[in-house]
Design a protein around this motif. Structure first.
Motif, PDB file in Angstrom:
ATOM      1  N   ALA A 196       0.869  -1.077   0.107  1.00 40.76           N
ATOM      2  CA  ALA A 196      -0.063   0.052   0.051  1.00 40.76           C
ATOM      3  C   ALA A 196       0.700   1.157   0.060  1.00 40.76           C
ATOM      4  O   ALA A 196       0.514   2.141  -0.525  1.00 40.76           O
ATOM      5  CB  ALA A 196      -0.988  -0.104   1.159  1.00 40.76           C
ATOM      6  N   LEU A 197       2.290   1.142   0.595  1.00 37.70           N
ATOM      7  CA  LEU A 197       2.877   2.313   0.793  1.00 37.70           C
ATOM      8  C   LEU A 197       3.819   2.268  -0.657  1.00 37.70           C
ATOM      9  O   LEU A 197       4.693   3.190  -0.605  1.00 37.70           O
ATOM     10  CB  LEU A 197       3.836   2.454   2.134  1.00 37.70           C
ATOM     11  N   GLY A 198       3.574   1.754  -1.544  1.00 38.33           N
ATOM     12  CA  GLY A 198       4.430   1.385  -2.655  1.00 38.33           C
ATOM     13  C   GLY A 198       5.713   0.719  -2.568  1.00 38.33           C
ATOM     14  O   GLY A 198       6.455   0.920  -3.562  1.00 38.33           O
ATOM     15  N   ALA A 199       6.006   0.084  -1.796  1.00 44.16           N
ATOM     16  CA  ALA A 199       7.077  -0.872  -1.443  1.00 44.16           C
ATOM     17  C   ALA A 199       7.028  -2.233  -1.764  1.00 44.16           C
ATOM     18  O   ALA A 199       6.045  -2.717  -2.038  1.00 44.16           O
ATOM     19  CB  ALA A 199       7.989  -0.972   0.006  1.00 44.16           C
ATOM     20  N   ARG A 200       7.991  -2.921  -2.191  1.00 44.20           N
ATOM     21  CA  ARG A 200       8.066  -4.407  -2.416  1.00 44.20           C
ATOM     22  C   ARG A 200       8.432  -4.955  -1.175  1.00 44.20           C
ATOM     23  O   ARG A 200       9.604  -5.128  -0.528  1.00 44.20           O
ATOM     24  CB  ARG A 200       9.099  -4.721  -3.558  1.00 44.20           C
ATOM     25  N   PRO A 201       7.212  -5.781  -0.737  1.00 45.81           N
ATOM     26  CA  PRO A 201       7.390  -6.798   0.675  1.00 45.81           C
ATOM     27  C   PRO A 201       8.604  -7.902   0.359  1.00 45.81           C
ATOM     28  O   PRO A 201       8.732  -8.438  -0.773  1.00 45.81           O
ATOM     29  CB  PRO A 201       6.255  -7.226   0.868  1.00 45.81           C
ATOM     30  N   LEU A 202       9.277  -8.178   1.414  1.00 46.90           N
ATOM     31  CA  LEU A 202      10.141  -9.297   1.299  1.00 46.90           C
ATOM     32  C   LEU A 202       9.550 -10.565   1.787  1.00 46.90           C
ATOM     33  O   LEU A 202       8.948 -10.373   3.031  1.00 46.90           O
ATOM     34  CB  LEU A 202      11.511  -9.082   2.191  1.00 46.90           C
ATOM     35  N   LEU A 203       9.219 -11.412   1.102  1.00 52.22           N
ATOM     36  CA  LEU A 203       8.572 -12.556   1.362  1.00 52.22           C
ATOM     37  C   LEU A 203       9.425 -13.883   1.144  1.00 52.22           C
ATOM     38  O   LEU A 203      10.211 -14.002   0.297  1.00 52.22           O
ATOM     39  CB  LEU A 203       7.245 -12.662   0.537  1.00 52.22           C
ATOM     40  N   PRO A 204       9.194 -14.904   2.226  1.00 50.60           N
ATOM     41  CA  PRO A 204       9.775 -16.389   1.846  1.00 50.60           C
ATOM     42  C   PRO A 204       9.329 -16.949   0.727  1.00 50.60           C
ATOM     43  O   PRO A 204       7.985 -16.665   0.234  1.00 50.60           O
ATOM     44  CB  PRO A 204       9.558 -16.820   3.324  1.00 50.60           C
TER      45      PRO A 204
END
Length: 369
Positions: free
Chosen positions: A311-319
């Motif tokens: 939502a904040l325009g970032a790319r989440p780090l996901l396993p």
């Protein structure tokens, strides 16, 4: 120090105390606001600001209240559950205030708001669905039940609209007896009683009739980017007390196709059960986070925090799927605090002071900026 992201959860279910916990364990500091009509909702106590919201507003007027609440409290991210569709339709108005919505686009919400429309779309897309029939009249109900019973299955029904298991009933031809008064209340209802009710109904019933599907129930929690591209998914199986995690393709692949084909952005949930043959079929689609989403923390996924990053325009780090910790578990009750009784939230007090709440819970046009 980075200012906390101000996140609002409106009228949500009690299990989302754990959703709030997961937001707080994410990479960004958060300030959580929660509103509800029930002063005893534990979500209010779990939030940094818990407040009462107005009850009885139409969807349109609730959106006006939500816009005012976001402006008054400088909300950065809003995760709507109540009136999700009406809020999503006004996405640009929220964005103009600087508030990002964590919910799918309006067309996806609208499609799956009707289980009948949703099943038709899944059938057209070639996704696995159970045998289902829409029954608006007594004759249509009887025809559907006979068709299902001819396959060796027991028929059940549920409303074409509604959340969770609301209105789910298993149809039986056994006459009512005192035996039904012993033990716990179950979901069975006599077929002849439903037929009689339909015969005396003033309008179409909009019921779905299908075979009673076997367990385990598998609930796939999904996270997609705003355009509906799947980023993460994991299934939770449920059979009695025993729960477990699964990444079997027979669940995750249909869930991926569904999310991506219909653009179900952000957090959603796809539920599966099994036909007599063992084939997994889609039982339900929720265009919102499930109440059990927090259980994925046990396998290494924090999807609420990841959705906030999106939502904040970032790319989440996901396993990756291979990095998830799979295994079985169970659930136990836990005590949760509640707030002292409160008269109203600041935003509601502001509306009340200006006399903008009319009898019947509607806001006049003057309240809609």
């Amino acid at each position: 120090m980075t200012a906390p992201v101000r996140v609002w959860l409106n009228r949500t279910y009690a299990e989302n105390v754990f959703f709030i916990d997961l937001l707080r364990t994410g990479p960004r500091p958060v300030h959580v606001l929660a509103t509800h009509v029930d002063p005893d909702s534990p979500v209010l106590a779990a939030a940094d600001l818990g407040a009462l919201e107005p009850d009885g507003l139409s969807a349109e007027n609730y959106v006006e209240f939500a816009l005012e609440f976001c402006a008054l409290h400088d909300v950065d991210v809003f995760l709507p559950r109540l009136h999700q569709l009406a809020i999503s339709v006004r996405r640009r108005d929220f964005e103009a205030l600087g508030t990002a919505l964590v919910c799918p686009p309006a067309p996806a919400i609208s499609l799956f708001a009707s289980k009948a429309d949703g099943y038709r779309a899944l059938d057209a897309a070639g996704l696995p669905t159970p045998l289902w029939r829409q029954a608006d009249t007594a004759a249509e109900l009887l025809a559907a039940v006979e068709e299902i019973e001819a396959t060796g299955a027991q028929a059940c029904l549920k409303p074409a609209t509604g959340a969770g298991g609301e209105g789910f009933r298993i149809l039986t031809r056994e006459p009512f007896s005192l035996r039904r008064l012993a033990g716990y209340v179950d979901a069975q209802v006599q077929l002849d009683q439903v037929v009689q009710a339909l015969e005396h109904s003033d309008g179409p019933a909009e019921l779905l009739v299908m075979p009673y599907l076997h367990g385990p129930e598998v609930s796939v929690d999904c996270l997609a980017d705003p355009d509906g591209r799947l980023l993460a998914a994991a299934g939770r199986s449920k059979q009695g007390r025993r729960r477990g995690f699964t990444v079997e393709p027979r669940y995750l692949e249909p869930a991926r196709r569904l999310v991506e084909q219909f653009g179900v952005g952000y957090l959603s949930n796809v539920q599966f059960r099994h036909e007599l043959s063992g084939r997994a079929v889609v039982l339900d689609i929720n265009t919102r986070p499930s109440g059990g989403l927090h259980q994925l923390r046990l396998c290494g996924l924090n999807l609420p925090a990841a959705a906030l990053e999106l939502a904040l325009g970032a790319r989440p780090l996901l396993p990756t799927t291979d990095e998830l910790v799979l295994g079985d578990y169970t659930l136990v009750p836990a005590a949760q605090a509640v707030l002292p009784r409160q008269p109203a939230a600041p935003a509601i007090e502001q509306i009340a002071r200006t006399g903008q709440v009319e009898q019947g819970g509607r806001l006049p046009a003057a309240a809609a900026r």
